[in-house]
Design a protein around this motif. Structure first.
Motif, short mmCIF file in Angstrom:
data_model
loop_
_atom_site.label_atom_id
_atom_site.label_comp_id
_atom_site.label_asym_id
_atom_site.label_seq_id
_atom_site.Cartn_x
_atom_site.Cartn_y
_atom_site.Cartn_z
N PRO A 39 0.83 -1.20 0.00
CA PRO A 39 0.00 0.00 0.00
C PRO A 39 0.87 1.27 0.00
O PRO A 39 1.93 1.31 0.61
CB PRO A 39 -0.81 -0.11 1.29
N ALA A 40 0.39 2.29 -0.69
CA ALA A 40 1.16 3.53 -0.86
C ALA A 40 1.03 4.45 0.36
O ALA A 40 -0.02 4.53 0.97
CB ALA A 40 0.70 4.25 -2.11
N ARG A 41 2.12 5.13 0.67
CA ARG A 41 2.11 6.12 1.74
C ARG A 41 1.83 7.52 1.21
O ARG A 41 1.43 8.40 1.94
CB ARG A 41 3.45 6.12 2.46
N LEU A 42 2.08 7.72 -0.09
CA LEU A 42 1.92 9.04 -0.69
C LEU A 42 1.43 8.90 -2.12
O LEU A 42 1.90 8.06 -2.87
CB LEU A 42 3.27 9.78 -0.70
N ALA A 43 0.47 9.74 -2.46
CA ALA A 43 0.02 9.85 -3.85
C ALA A 43 0.01 11.33 -4.20
O ALA A 43 -0.57 12.15 -3.47
CB ALA A 43 -1.37 9.25 -4.03
N VAL A 68 -16.33 15.81 -12.72
CA VAL A 68 -16.43 15.37 -11.32
C VAL A 68 -16.45 13.84 -11.25
O VAL A 68 -15.81 13.25 -10.38
CB VAL A 68 -17.67 15.98 -10.62
N ALA A 69 -17.13 13.18 -12.18
CA ALA A 69 -17.15 11.71 -12.22
C ALA A 69 -15.74 11.17 -12.45
O ALA A 69 -15.33 10.18 -11.83
CB ALA A 69 -18.09 11.21 -13.30
N MET A 70 -14.95 11.82 -13.33
CA MET A 70 -13.58 11.38 -13.59
C MET A 70 -12.72 11.55 -12.34
O MET A 70 -11.97 10.66 -11.97
CB MET A 70 -13.00 12.19 -14.76
N ILE A 71 -12.85 12.69 -11.66
CA ILE A 71 -12.08 12.94 -10.43
C ILE A 71 -12.48 11.93 -9.35
O ILE A 71 -11.63 11.39 -8.64
CB ILE A 71 -12.28 14.39 -9.94
N THR A 72 -13.76 11.66 -9.23
CA THR A 72 -14.25 10.70 -8.23
C THR A 72 -13.67 9.31 -8.50
O THR A 72 -13.15 8.66 -7.58
CB THR A 72 -15.79 10.64 -8.23
N GLN A 73 -13.72 8.88 -9.74
CA GLN A 73 -13.17 7.57 -10.10
C GLN A 73 -11.67 7.52 -9.84
O GLN A 73 -11.15 6.53 -9.32
CB GLN A 73 -13.47 7.27 -11.57
N THR A 74 -10.97 8.59 -10.16
CA THR A 74 -9.52 8.65 -9.92
C THR A 74 -9.22 8.54 -8.43
O THR A 74 -8.36 7.75 -8.02
CB THR A 74 -8.94 9.97 -10.48
N LEU A 75 -9.91 9.30 -7.61
CA LEU A 75 -9.65 9.28 -6.16
C LEU A 75 -10.03 7.93 -5.55
O LEU A 75 -9.33 7.44 -4.65
CB LEU A 75 -10.40 10.42 -5.48
N GLN A 76 -11.10 7.31 -6.01
CA GLN A 76 -11.46 5.98 -5.51
C GLN A 76 -10.40 4.96 -5.86
O GLN A 76 -10.06 4.08 -5.05
CB GLN A 76 -12.83 5.56 -6.06
N SER A 77 -9.85 5.07 -7.07
CA SER A 77 -8.79 4.17 -7.50
C SER A 77 -7.55 4.35 -6.63
O SER A 77 -6.94 3.39 -6.18
CB SER A 77 -8.46 4.43 -8.97
N VAL A 78 -7.18 5.59 -6.39
CA VAL A 78 -6.01 5.88 -5.56
C VAL A 78 -6.25 5.40 -4.13
O VAL A 78 -5.36 4.81 -3.51
CB VAL A 78 -5.68 7.39 -5.61
N ARG A 79 -7.44 5.63 -3.60
CA ARG A 79 -7.73 5.21 -2.23
C ARG A 79 -7.56 3.69 -2.05
O ARG A 79 -7.12 3.22 -1.01
CB ARG A 79 -9.16 5.61 -1.85
N SER A 80 -7.87 2.96 -3.10
CA SER A 80 -7.79 1.50 -2.99
C SER A 80 -6.36 0.98 -2.84
O SER A 80 -6.16 -0.16 -2.44
CB SER A 80 -8.47 0.84 -4.20
N VAL A 81 -5.36 1.81 -3.16
CA VAL A 81 -3.97 1.37 -3.02
C VAL A 81 -3.22 2.14 -1.93
O VAL A 81 -2.02 2.00 -1.79
CB VAL A 81 -3.19 1.48 -4.36
N LEU A 84 -3.74 3.26 5.37
CA LEU A 84 -4.69 4.03 6.17
C LEU A 84 -4.09 5.36 6.61
O LEU A 84 -4.80 6.35 6.77
CB LEU A 84 -5.15 3.22 7.38
N ASP A 85 -2.78 5.39 6.83
CA ASP A 85 -2.13 6.64 7.23
C ASP A 85 -1.46 7.34 6.04
O ASP A 85 -0.59 8.19 6.21
CB ASP A 85 -1.09 6.38 8.33
N GLY A 86 -1.87 6.98 4.84
CA GLY A 86 -1.30 7.58 3.63
C GLY A 86 -1.75 9.02 3.43
O GLY A 86 -2.68 9.51 4.06
N SER A 87 -1.06 9.69 2.53
CA SER A 87 -1.31 11.10 2.25
C SER A 87 -1.52 11.29 0.75
O SER A 87 -0.74 10.80 -0.06
CB SER A 87 -0.10 11.91 2.72
N VAL A 88 -2.58 12.01 0.39
CA VAL A 88 -2.87 12.30 -1.01
C VAL A 88 -2.69 13.80 -1.23
O VAL A 88 -3.30 14.61 -0.54
CB VAL A 88 -4.31 11.89 -1.39
#
Length: 138
Positions: A39-43, A68-81, A84-88
């Motif tokens: 899992p990533a610590r930083l995106a 907004v749909a594109m941004i939502t999909q992007t953020l959901q994809s990033v969240r999945s990797v 829990l203490d990661g930073s975006v």
């Protein structure tokens, strides 16, 4: 998408793992999962600003709902990797910052926002001098 970093099979499990990706962030979850990345610590994301302009590799002109749909999909994809203490960190134009903030609150939870960093270019066009306000960092 381009992956840059040490070969995943060569990285010791107890060593800090560094990997940079370049491309559409919506593809990262599948690629990183298939590569066996932890899992990533930083995106850090630099998505299209929806400026209405057309570039060689993509169009930066979408209607608001599509963007907004594109941004939502992007953020959901990033969240999945993410850990829990990661930073975006997301670089975005001030014209759509409010939409991104609402979307990030939806994806990551409103209690997970730490703040915003606003910066000002050192040089700016002469016509902006009178209109620019003081820059603050929150």
């Amino acid at each position: 998408m381009t992956l840059t970093g040490p070969a995943l099979s060569d990285a010791p499990a107890d060593e800090i793992f560094r990997l940079a990706t370049r491309g559409d962030a919506r593809d990262t979850d599948q690629i990183l999962t298939e590569a066996g990345a932890p899992p990533a610590r930083l995106a850090y994301l630099d998505p299209p600003y929806n400026s209405g302009r057309h570039f060689g590799s993509y169009s930066d002109a979408m209607d608001r709902q599509e963007w907004v749909a594109m941004i939502t999909q992007t953020l959901q994809s990033v969240r999945s990797v993410m850990r829990l203490d990661g930073s975006v960190w997301l670089q975005i134009d001030g014209q759509v910052e409010h939409l991104v903030r609402l979307t990030m609150d939806e994806v990551f939870g409103p209690g997970n926002n730490i703040g915003s960093i606003t910066w000002q270019r050192k040089e700016r066009a002469a016509f902006l001098h009178a209109q620019m306000a003081t820059v603050t960092v929150t």
